[in-house]
Write a protein that holds these residues in place. Structure first.
Motif, PDB file in Angstrom:
ATOM      1  N   ASN A 206      13.131  56.185  22.075  1.00 55.90           N
ATOM      2  CA  ASN A 206      14.224  56.947  21.470  1.00 55.90           C
ATOM      3  C   ASN A 206      14.073  57.070  19.958  1.00 55.90           C
ATOM      4  OD1 ASN A 206      16.674  58.275  21.186  1.00 55.90           O
ATOM      5  ND2 ASN A 206      17.840  56.362  21.017  1.00 55.90           N
ATOM      6  N   LYS A 207      13.694  55.974  19.299  1.00 57.98           N
ATOM      7  CA  LYS A 207      13.672  55.990  17.841  1.00 57.98           C
ATOM      8  C   LYS A 207      12.280  55.829  17.268  1.00 57.98           C
ATOM      9  CE  LYS A 207      16.404  54.209  13.962  1.00 57.98           C
ATOM     10  NZ  LYS A 207      17.412  53.200  13.553  1.00 57.98           N
ATOM     11  N   TYR A 208      11.428  55.008  17.881  1.00 60.82           N
ATOM     12  CA  TYR A 208      10.107  54.724  17.349  1.00 60.82           C
ATOM     13  C   TYR A 208       9.072  54.803  18.468  1.00 60.82           C
ATOM     14  CZ  TYR A 208      12.895  52.703  13.536  1.00 60.82           C
ATOM     15  OH  TYR A 208      13.800  52.507  12.532  1.00 60.82           O
ATOM     16  N   VAL A 209       7.802  54.626  18.052  1.00 65.45           N
ATOM     17  CA  VAL A 209       6.689  54.510  18.993  1.00 65.45           C
ATOM     18  C   VAL A 209       6.362  53.039  19.150  1.00 65.45           C
ATOM     19  CG1 VAL A 209       4.262  55.036  19.390  1.00 65.45           C
ATOM     20  CG2 VAL A 209       5.755  56.773  18.430  1.00 65.45           C
ATOM     21  N   PHE A 210       6.238  52.589  20.399  1.00 65.47           N
ATOM     22  CA  PHE A 210       5.921  51.201  20.707  1.00 65.47           C
ATOM     23  C   PHE A 210       4.589  51.149  21.448  1.00 65.47           C
ATOM     24  CE2 PHE A 210      10.424  51.132  20.011  1.00 65.47           C
ATOM     25  CZ  PHE A 210      10.704  49.879  19.487  1.00 65.47           C
ATOM     26  N   ILE A 211       3.792  50.122  21.141  1.00 61.15           N
ATOM     27  CA  ILE A 211       2.502  49.908  21.786  1.00 61.15           C
ATOM     28  C   ILE A 211       2.590  48.636  22.624  1.00 61.15           C
ATOM     29  CG2 ILE A 211       0.047  49.440  21.421  1.00 61.15           C
ATOM     30  CD1 ILE A 211       0.135  51.108  18.943  1.00 61.15           C
ATOM     31  N   ASP A 213       0.557  46.111  25.791  1.00 60.19           N
ATOM     32  CA  ASP A 213      -0.723  45.783  26.406  1.00 60.19           C
ATOM     33  C   ASP A 213      -0.634  46.027  27.911  1.00 60.19           C
ATOM     34  OD1 ASP A 213       0.858  43.737  27.291  1.00 60.19           O
ATOM     35  OD2 ASP A 213      -0.468  42.114  26.628  1.00 60.19           O
ATOM     36  N   ARG A 214      -1.677  45.677  28.630  1.00 58.82           N
ATOM     37  CA  ARG A 214      -1.735  45.990  30.053  1.00 58.82           C
ATOM     38  C   ARG A 214      -0.655  45.273  30.845  1.00 58.82           C
ATOM     39  NH1 ARG A 214      -6.838  44.090  33.568  1.00 58.82           N
ATOM     40  NH2 ARG A 214      -5.773  42.121  33.137  1.00 58.82           N
ATOM     41  N   ASP A 215      -0.237  44.094  30.393  1.00 54.09           N
ATOM     42  CA  ASP A 215       0.794  43.330  31.105  1.00 54.09           C
ATOM     43  C   ASP A 215       2.208  43.737  30.722  1.00 54.09           C
ATOM     44  OD1 ASP A 215      -1.253  41.904  32.312  1.00 54.09           O
ATOM     45  OD2 ASP A 215      -1.314  40.428  30.682  1.00 54.09           O
ATOM     46  N   GLY A 216       2.362  44.713  29.818  1.00 51.33           N
ATOM     47  CA  GLY A 216       3.689  45.152  29.439  1.00 51.33           C
ATOM     48  C   GLY A 216       4.288  44.389  28.283  1.00 51.33           C
ATOM     49  N   VAL A 217       3.488  43.610  27.568  1.00 50.94           N
ATOM     50  CA  VAL A 217       3.988  42.853  26.422  1.00 50.94           C
ATOM     51  C   VAL A 217       3.969  43.760  25.194  1.00 50.94           C
ATOM     52  CG1 VAL A 217       3.638  40.828  24.958  1.00 50.94           C
ATOM     53  CG2 VAL A 217       3.121  40.721  27.411  1.00 50.94           C
ATOM     54  N   GLU A 218       5.088  43.799  24.477  1.00 54.59           N
ATOM     55  CA  GLU A 218       5.173  44.639  23.279  1.00 54.59           C
ATOM     56  C   GLU A 218       4.317  44.044  22.170  1.00 54.59           C
ATOM     57  OE1 GLU A 218       8.457  45.691  19.868  1.00 54.59           O
ATOM     58  OE2 GLU A 218       9.157  45.496  21.940  1.00 54.59           O
ATOM     59  N   LEU A 219       3.420  44.882  21.617  1.00 48.13           N
ATOM     60  CA  LEU A 219       2.515  44.441  20.556  1.00 48.13           C
ATOM     61  C   LEU A 219       2.940  44.952  19.191  1.00 48.13           C
ATOM     62  CD1 LEU A 219      -0.931  44.965  22.329  1.00 48.13           C
ATOM     63  CD2 LEU A 219       0.433  42.877  22.220  1.00 48.13           C
ATOM     64  N   HIS A 220       3.279  46.246  19.102  1.00 46.95           N
ATOM     65  CA  HIS A 220       3.575  46.842  17.807  1.00 46.95           C
ATOM     66  C   HIS A 220       4.756  47.801  17.939  1.00 46.95           C
ATOM     67  CE1 HIS A 220      -0.255  45.297  16.327  1.00 46.95           C
ATOM     68  NE2 HIS A 220      -0.843  45.849  17.371  1.00 46.95           N
ATOM     69  N   LYS A 221       5.491  47.885  16.855  1.00 48.50           N
ATOM     70  CA  LYS A 221       6.537  48.897  16.712  1.00 48.50           C
ATOM     71  C   LYS A 221       6.203  49.724  15.481  1.00 48.50           C
ATOM     72  CE  LYS A 221      10.687  47.790  15.257  1.00 48.50           C
ATOM     73  NZ  LYS A 221      12.095  47.324  15.229  1.00 48.50           N
ATOM     74  N   LEU A 222       5.876  50.991  15.699  1.00 46.94           N
ATOM     75  CA  LEU A 222       5.466  51.879  14.617  1.00 46.94           C
ATOM     76  C   LEU A 222       6.705  52.565  14.052  1.00 46.94           C
ATOM     77  CD1 LEU A 222       2.310  53.423  16.321  1.00 46.94           C
ATOM     78  CD2 LEU A 222       2.508  51.317  14.995  1.00 46.94           C
ATOM     79  N   LYS A 223       7.239  51.993  12.973  1.00 45.88           N
ATOM     80  CA  LYS A 223       8.471  52.526  12.397  1.00 45.88           C
ATOM     81  C   LYS A 223       8.259  53.830  11.642  1.00 45.88           C
ATOM     82  CE  LYS A 223      10.979  48.173  11.894  1.00 45.88           C
ATOM     83  NZ  LYS A 223      11.726  47.293  10.957  1.00 45.88           N
ATOM     84  N   SER A 224       7.019  54.132  11.300  1.00 47.37           N
ATOM     85  CA  SER A 224       6.765  55.384  10.590  1.00 47.37           C
ATOM     86  C   SER A 224       6.852  56.602  11.506  1.00 47.37           C
ATOM     87  CB  SER A 224       5.384  55.338   9.930  1.00 47.37           C
ATOM     88  OG  SER A 224       4.384  55.104  10.889  1.00 47.37           O
ATOM     89  N   HIS A 225       6.765  56.402  12.811  1.00 49.32           N
ATOM     90  CA  HIS A 225       6.879  57.503  13.770  1.00 49.32           C
ATOM     91  C   HIS A 225       8.338  57.551  14.251  1.00 49.32           C
ATOM     92  CE1 HIS A 225       2.402  57.842  14.242  1.00 49.32           C
ATOM     93  NE2 HIS A 225       2.500  56.598  13.791  1.00 49.32           N
ATOM     94  N   ILE A 226       9.103  58.450  13.680  1.00 49.13           N
ATOM     95  CA  ILE A 226      10.548  58.486  13.916  1.00 49.13           C
ATOM     96  C   ILE A 226      10.867  59.563  14.953  1.00 49.13           C
ATOM     97  CG2 ILE A 226      12.800  58.826  12.823  1.00 49.13           C
ATOM     98  CD1 ILE A 226      11.498  57.960  10.191  1.00 49.13           C
ATOM     99  N   GLU A 227      11.638  59.168  15.960  1.00 53.54           N
ATOM    100  CA  GLU A 227      12.079  60.058  17.042  1.00 53.54           C
ATOM    101  C   GLU A 227      10.920  60.887  17.590  1.00 53.54           C
ATOM    102  OE1 GLU A 227      15.457  62.396  16.095  1.00 53.54           O
ATOM    103  OE2 GLU A 227      16.605  60.716  15.288  1.00 53.54           O
ATOM    104  N   PRO A 228       9.891  60.237  18.125  1.00 54.38           N
ATOM    105  CA  PRO A 228       8.734  60.996  18.624  1.00 54.38           C
ATOM    106  C   PRO A 228       9.070  61.711  19.932  1.00 54.38           C
ATOM    107  CG  PRO A 228       8.467  58.682  19.117  1.00 54.38           C
ATOM    108  CD  PRO A 228       9.738  58.788  18.305  1.00 54.38           C
ATOM    109  N   THR A 229       8.448  62.855  20.118  1.00 55.89           N
ATOM    110  CA  THR A 229       8.625  63.616  21.353  1.00 55.89           C
ATOM    111  C   THR A 229       7.333  63.731  22.162  1.00 55.89           C
ATOM    112  OG1 THR A 229       8.249  65.676  20.128  1.00 55.89           O
ATOM    113  CG2 THR A 229      10.531  64.965  20.434  1.00 55.89           C
ATOM    114  N   ARG A 230       6.179  63.802  21.484  1.00 57.77           N
ATOM    115  CA  ARG A 230       4.900  63.914  22.190  1.00 57.77           C
ATOM    116  C   ARG A 230       3.870  63.015  21.504  1.00 57.77           C
ATOM    117  NH1 ARG A 230       7.701  65.374  25.407  1.00 57.77           N
ATOM    118  NH2 ARG A 230       7.810  67.351  26.572  1.00 57.77           N
TER     119      ARG A 230
END
Length: 611
Positions: A206-211, A213-230
């Motif tokens: 909704n607000k940022y891009v999240f990365i 890993d394969r197991d579904g563990v959150e690694l990074h939150k990219l705050k510079s990418h705001i409200e991404p659509t694609r």
């Protein structure tokens, strides 16, 4: 161990097999047979039968006949190196010809027996029955709550990622049914993409891009990418590209974590993006009907195209032709195919039912159009042949989907499978002839193991291409640079590059140099003609007033005084050079007017020191 290897005769070439027959008439040196049989080691005998020689020590095969000879080169080292290269090239061409026998050019399209029968009348049940057991596994239905869904495959087509608008995310191996990760994020999710492989994936939330890993563990939150659509990932550059509601196109380097560049599109929110796999150019579709092409090294779009009268619904590029054709669909209900070489107009245009359509090209040039409640598939060459009328090309395959809206279509690499994302889940259908049957294991291997995946990841990271190399024409890299336009600062008489000129000369070429002192010297030296009288009539104060109009006079005057008091060897050299050129111009004018006679050359000029 050394004695064991010596007895096994491991360094012996493979083509010389040990003779085991007892009818050898040649005399053998050494002790008698009885003594040899007494000292025989059964372990060494067993090892010698299964010992392989390293490739570096094996005798090489004779060079091919078409290998180029370099007997005319006297340097032995250079001759050996060139001969080795030509032999290797000749062997590679010969092996390539042998490999072509195993590659089938035709991907296996559906064919009908009679002229009255049509391929689009064949249903999925008939195709699954006629196909093999392994190919029929691609016909599946995944019913999930949380749609509508969007899908994305890995480069080798082995793993599938799905994301629902309500926050349901899942990644799994669709061939074996192995679930890697399943998340309930409980917020709006708009897109998903794998990174270098299935071990990492990015989700446009909704607000940022999240990365993750394969197991579904959150690694990074990219705050510079705001409200991404694609989201898109460029595998050869390791760049994660995003576009969002603010209208900013951003490139994130996933190997270093740095934000490479962000471009302001100035066209509002964007909901359509795709990449050209041939040159890594990003194609965006905007709300005003324009399609723009972007590269990281240009702050403005490389190409701006008015494609539709309404908002652009989907954009896709054909990978089978090297990114030559692009298909777009708009909310006005039209589908257009464009030639990316000239942009002079749509190659083909037709109307699609149900408004905006989702588009996707396959590896073999098959175009899927999902609109309304059905998915239509078209094949080459009809969709790439120029046709003036707004008529739909011949239909190859169609499949009705009762769950609306259809939000995503993706072809599986190296498989004849098309996955369709809709409100009730994901459906996969069989499209014969859409996938590439021959894969390159060095690029994307569907059967790679853990070790091969690690090796490929390290190699791709070492071979990473810089973002500055992304251009519309990839052949531009490696070509010769054009001659510089600014070659000199003094009347084009010297062939000095602009970058190697002194600072004062560069400022003079660009029109930013302060030539007040030069004008004063010209005024003091005097000049003939009406121009000289006009310059003589202007005082220094008038020149300053005319030159400094609209600027801060006191600050400029202060800086100019400070600059006069500084003695710089480079500035002194430039002044001498300018004085010499002024003197030469004065002599030339005097000789042209007849006031002075040209100097006659002397025999002593050869001893004159050149300044």
């Amino acid at each position: 161990m050394d004695s064991l290897i010596a007895k096994a005769d491991a360094i012996r070439p493979l083509n010389k097999k040990r003779k085991t027959s007892s009818h050898d008439s040649r005399p053998k040196p050494g002790p008698s047979k009885k003594a040899a049989s007494a000292d025989a080691d059964p372990t060494a005998t067993s090892v010698s039968q299964h010992t392989a020689l390293p490739r570096s020590l094996r005798p090489s095969s004779p060079p091919p006949e078409d290998a180029k000879k370099y007997s005319h080169i006297k340097d032995k080292k250079l001759r050996t190196q060139l001969t080795r290269q030509s032999t290797q090239n000749a062997r590679s061409k010969k092996l390539l010809k042998d490999a072509e026998l195993l590659l089938t050019e035709d991907a296996g399209l559906m064919e009908v027996e009679g002229e009255l029968e049509k391929t689009w009348r064949v249903g999925q049940d008939e195709i699954a029955t006629a196909a093999g057991q392994q190919a029929a596994q691609g016909r599946q239905e995944w019913k999930m709550d949380g749609g509508p869904y969007r899908t994305r495959y890995t480069r080798n087509g082995r793993n599938l990622a799905v994301v629902g608008k309500k926050g349901h995310v899942a990644t799994f191996d669709w061939q074996t049914g192995t679930l890697h990760a399943e998340l309930q994020l409980r917020e709006t999710c708009r897109d998903i993409t794998f990174l270098q492989d299935h071990s990492h994936f990015a989700v446009a939330q909704n607000k940022y891009v999240f990365i993750y890993d394969r197991d579904g563990v959150e690694l990074h939150k990219l705050k510079s990418h705001i409200e991404p659509t694609r989201l898109e990932f460029l595998p050869y550059h390791w760049l994660l590209v995003s576009i969002g509601n603010p209208g900013y196109l951003k490139y994130q380097d996933t190997s270093t974590g740095q934000l490479v560049v962000e471009h302001r599109t100035k066209l509002g929110a964007c909901h359509t993006m795709c990449q050209n796999p041939h040159n890594a150019v990003i194609h965006l579709g905007h709300q005003n009907g324009t399609v723009t092409l972007w590269t990281p090294n240009l702050p403005h779009p490389a190409v701006r195209l008015l494609a539709h009268l309404g908002p652009v619904a989907s954009v896709s590029v054909d990978p089978s032709t090297g990114g030559r054709y692009m298909a777009t669909s708009g909310q006005d209900g039209t589908v257009k195919v464009w030639d990316c070489r000239n942009w002079k107009g749509a190659v083909r245009t037709w109307n699609a039912r149900g408004g905006g359509a989702e588009l996707e090209w396959s590896q073999k040039g098959t175009l899927a159009v999902a609109s309304g409640g059905s998915v239509n598939v078209y094949t080459k060459p009809s969709i790439q042949t120029p046709f003036a009328a707004t008529v739909s090309p011949p239909l190859y395959l169609t499949h009705p989907v009762p769950h609306r809206p259809l939000t995503s279509v993706r072809f599986c690499p190296f498989q004849d499978i098309l996955s369709i994302g809709h409100s009730a889940g994901v459906s996969s259908i069989l499209v014969p002839g859409s996938g590439e049957p021959n894969f390159d294991s060095a690029e994307a291997d569907p059967f790679e193991n853990k070790k091969a995946r690690r090796e490929r990841e390290v190699k791709s990271l070492l071979d990473k291409i810089q973002p500055d190399a992304i251009t519309l024409d990839p052949s531009f890299i490696g070509s010769l640079a054009p001659p510089p336009k600014l070659s000199t600062a003094v009347e084009g008489s010297h062939d000095i590059p602009y970058a190697r000129l002194p600072r004062y000369e560069r400022l003079r070429v660009s029109g930013k140099a302060d030539e007040t002192e030069e004008a004063d010297d010209d005024h003091a030296g005097g000049s003939d003609g009406e121009d000289g009288q006009a310059r003589r009539s202007l005082s220094k104060a008038e020149k300053e007033k005319k030159k400094m109009r609209g600027k801060n006079k006191s600050l400029k005057r202060y800086l100019r005084k400070q600059r006069k008091n500084v003695i710089d060897p480079r500035a002194v050299a430039v002044k001498r050079k300018l004085e010499k050129e002024r003197e030469e111009r004065r002599k030339a004018r005097a000789i042209a007017s007849g006031q002075e006679e040209p100097r006659k050359p002397s025999a002593l000029d050869r001893f004159k020191r050149s300044s």
